[in-house]
Write a protein that holds these residues in place. Structure first.
Motif, PDB file in Angstrom:
ATOM      1  N   UNK A   1       0.815  -1.208   0.000  1.00  0.00           N
ATOM      2  CA  UNK A   1       0.000   0.000   0.000  1.00  0.00           C
ATOM      3  C   UNK A   1       0.852   1.263   0.000  1.00  0.00           C
ATOM      4  N   UNK A   2       1.989   1.215   0.656  1.00  0.00           N
ATOM      5  CA  UNK A   2       2.846   2.409   0.714  1.00  0.00           C
ATOM      6  C   UNK A   2       3.949   2.394  -0.348  1.00  0.00           C
ATOM      7  N   UNK A   3       3.864   1.459  -1.285  1.00  0.00           N
ATOM      8  CA  UNK A   3       4.834   1.340  -2.385  1.00  0.00           C
ATOM      9  C   UNK A   3       6.268   1.198  -1.877  1.00  0.00           C
ATOM     10  N   UNK A   4       6.434   0.528  -0.769  1.00  0.00           N
ATOM     11  CA  UNK A   4       7.767   0.232  -0.229  1.00  0.00           C
ATOM     12  C   UNK A   4       8.494  -0.664  -1.230  1.00  0.00           C
ATOM     13  N   UNK A   5       9.731  -0.336  -1.544  1.00  0.00           N
ATOM     14  CA  UNK A   5      10.447  -1.122  -2.555  1.00  0.00           C
ATOM     15  C   UNK A   5      10.736  -2.549  -2.089  1.00  0.00           C
ATOM     16  N   UNK A   6      10.626  -2.811  -0.801  1.00  0.00           N
ATOM     17  CA  UNK A   6      10.861  -4.158  -0.268  1.00  0.00           C
ATOM     18  C   UNK A   6       9.558  -4.953  -0.106  1.00  0.00           C
ATOM     19  N   UNK A   7       8.475  -4.525  -0.767  1.00  0.00           N
ATOM     20  CA  UNK A   7       7.202  -5.221  -0.631  1.00  0.00           C
ATOM     21  C   UNK A   7       7.280  -6.716  -0.932  1.00  0.00           C
ATOM     22  N   UNK A   8       8.142  -7.163  -1.868  1.00  0.00           N
ATOM     23  CA  UNK A   8       8.179  -8.610  -2.135  1.00  0.00           C
ATOM     24  C   UNK A   8       8.578  -9.443  -0.907  1.00  0.00           C
ATOM     25  N   UNK A   9       9.274  -8.820   0.045  1.00  0.00           N
ATOM     26  CA  UNK A   9       9.683  -9.553   1.252  1.00  0.00           C
ATOM     27  C   UNK A   9       8.494  -9.932   2.129  1.00  0.00           C
ATOM     28  N   UNK A  10       7.347  -9.291   1.918  1.00  0.00           N
ATOM     29  CA  UNK A  10       6.166  -9.557   2.745  1.00  0.00           C
ATOM     30  C   UNK A  10       5.280 -10.664   2.180  1.00  0.00           C
ATOM     31  N   UNK A  11       5.624 -11.157   0.996  1.00  0.00           N
ATOM     32  CA  UNK A  11       4.801 -12.178   0.350  1.00  0.00           C
ATOM     33  C   UNK A  11       5.003 -13.536   0.988  1.00  0.00           C
ATOM     34  N   UNK A  12       3.946 -14.326   0.955  1.00  0.00           N
ATOM     35  CA  UNK A  12       3.986 -15.694   1.472  1.00  0.00           C
ATOM     36  C   UNK A  12       3.287 -16.609   0.475  1.00  0.00           C
ATOM     37  N   UNK A  13       3.483 -17.884   0.644  1.00  0.00           N
ATOM     38  CA  UNK A  13       2.722 -18.880  -0.087  1.00  0.00           C
ATOM     39  C   UNK A  13       2.761 -18.708  -1.590  1.00  0.00           C
ATOM     40  N   UNK A  14       1.582 -18.850  -2.206  1.00  0.00           N
ATOM     41  CA  UNK A  14       1.490 -18.788  -3.660  1.00  0.00           C
ATOM     42  C   UNK A  14       1.889 -17.426  -4.210  1.00  0.00           C
ATOM     43  N   UNK A  15       1.618 -16.345  -3.470  1.00  0.00           N
ATOM     44  CA  UNK A  15       2.004 -15.011  -3.940  1.00  0.00           C
ATOM     45  C   UNK A  15       3.525 -14.933  -4.064  1.00  0.00           C
ATOM     46  N   UNK A  16       4.221 -15.457  -3.095  1.00  0.00           N
ATOM     47  CA  UNK A  16       5.685 -15.468  -3.145  1.00  0.00           C
ATOM     48  C   UNK A  16       6.159 -16.321  -4.319  1.00  0.00           C
ATOM     49  N   UNK A  17       5.500 -17.451  -4.518  1.00  0.00           N
ATOM     50  CA  UNK A  17       5.869 -18.337  -5.618  1.00  0.00           C
ATOM     51  C   UNK A  17       5.596 -17.671  -6.972  1.00  0.00           C
ATOM     52  N   UNK A  18       4.458 -16.980  -7.101  1.00  0.00           N
ATOM     53  CA  UNK A  18       4.177 -16.247  -8.334  1.00  0.00           C
ATOM     54  C   UNK A  18       5.259 -15.188  -8.576  1.00  0.00           C
ATOM     55  N   UNK A  19       5.626 -14.477  -7.512  1.00  0.00           N
ATOM     56  CA  UNK A  19       6.663 -13.440  -7.656  1.00  0.00           C
ATOM     57  C   UNK A  19       7.986 -14.067  -8.082  1.00  0.00           C
ATOM     58  N   UNK A  20       8.356 -15.181  -7.480  1.00  0.00           N
ATOM     59  CA  UNK A  20       9.611 -15.860  -7.849  1.00  0.00           C
ATOM     60  C   UNK A  20       9.565 -16.335  -9.300  1.00  0.00           C
ATOM     61  N   UNK A  21       8.413 -16.837  -9.754  1.00  0.00           N
ATOM     62  CA  UNK A  21       8.266 -17.255 -11.155  1.00  0.00           C
ATOM     63  C   UNK A  21       8.413 -16.043 -12.077  1.00  0.00           C
ATOM     64  N   UNK A  22       7.851 -14.915 -11.664  1.00  0.00           N
ATOM     65  CA  UNK A  22       8.004 -13.691 -12.445  1.00  0.00           C
ATOM     66  C   UNK A  22       9.489 -13.331 -12.549  1.00  0.00           C
ATOM     67  N   UNK A  23      10.182 -13.348 -11.416  1.00  0.00           N
ATOM     68  CA  UNK A  23      11.611 -13.005 -11.404  1.00  0.00           C
ATOM     69  C   UNK A  23      12.406 -13.925 -12.331  1.00  0.00           C
ATOM     70  N   UNK A  24      12.056 -15.206 -12.323  1.00  0.00           N
ATOM     71  CA  UNK A  24      12.802 -16.200 -13.105  1.00  0.00           C
ATOM     72  C   UNK A  24      12.431 -16.180 -14.593  1.00  0.00           C
ATOM     73  N   UNK A  25      11.146 -16.039 -14.896  1.00  0.00           N
ATOM     74  CA  UNK A  25      10.705 -16.172 -16.284  1.00  0.00           C
ATOM     75  C   UNK A  25      10.211 -14.866 -16.914  1.00  0.00           C
ATOM     76  N   UNK A  26       9.430 -14.090 -16.192  1.00  0.00           N
ATOM     77  CA  UNK A  26       8.809 -12.899 -16.767  1.00  0.00           C
ATOM     78  C   UNK A  26       9.742 -11.714 -16.907  1.00  0.00           C
ATOM     79  N   UNK A  27      10.446 -11.391 -15.859  1.00  0.00           N
ATOM     80  CA  UNK A  27      11.324 -10.220 -15.877  1.00  0.00           C
ATOM     81  C   UNK A  27      12.400 -10.321 -16.961  1.00  0.00           C
TER      82      UNK A  27
END
Length: 157
Positions: A99-125
């Motif tokens: 909500x506050x656009x903190x650049x470290x927001x990915x550190x707060x992810x858990x579960x499937x959201x974290x996994x989606x983010x990791x897949x993005x980092x590996x394949x999408x980015x």
């Protein structure tokens, strides 16, 4: 001549005020019970979703849904699609960093959201996609759901 109605057709005794109040109370209690059951069902659905979200992995079916959402957005001439959403309460900070656009927001992810983010980092980015997370609703003024938005717009010069 207009037809006259028999005013004495209903011969049952009128209800007392106490009986009417009891009838209204019974109706209110039935409505409250219905609402309680609905709330209980919604809480169970959220608990089931949270358990699945935190304990299981992203499925191929979920990846296929993301691909379909992107393909549909492209057909509509869009450069962005919301590809995933989940309750902000499933972030370690209840969505505050997002909500506050903190650049470290990915550190707060858990579960499937974290996994989606990791897949993005590996394949999408590496393929030029951008991912942003936003709070998409504010029930009662508090952060509600998080939306993941995949973006493939051209970089601005």
């Amino acid at each position: 001549m207009p037809e006259q109605k028999d005013l004495h057709a209903d011969t049952s005794a009128p209800m007392s005020a106490e009986q009417l109040r009891m009838q209204m109370l019974e109706r209110e209690m039935a409505e409250m019970e219905k609402e309680r059951k609905l709330r209980s069902l919604q809480e169970q659905k959220l608990a089931d979703f949270a358990a699945d979200f935190l304990e299981k992995h992203v499925t191929e079916q979920e990846i296929a849904v993301v691909r379909r959402l992107v393909a549909n957005a492209v057909k509509e001439g869009k450069f962005e699609a919301m590809v995933y959403s989940f309750p902000s309460s499933l972030c370690t900070d209840s969505g505050r960093a997002i909500n506050s656009a903190d650049r470290d927001w990915p550190q707060t992810l858990q579960g499937k959201a974290k996994e989606f983010y990791e897949r993005y980092q590996e394949f999408g980015k590496p393929q030029g996609y951008k991912l942003k997370a936003m709070i998409i609703n504010f029930p009662g003024g508090m952060p509600g759901d998080v939306g993941f938005f995949l973006d493939w717009s051209p970089d601005k010069a």
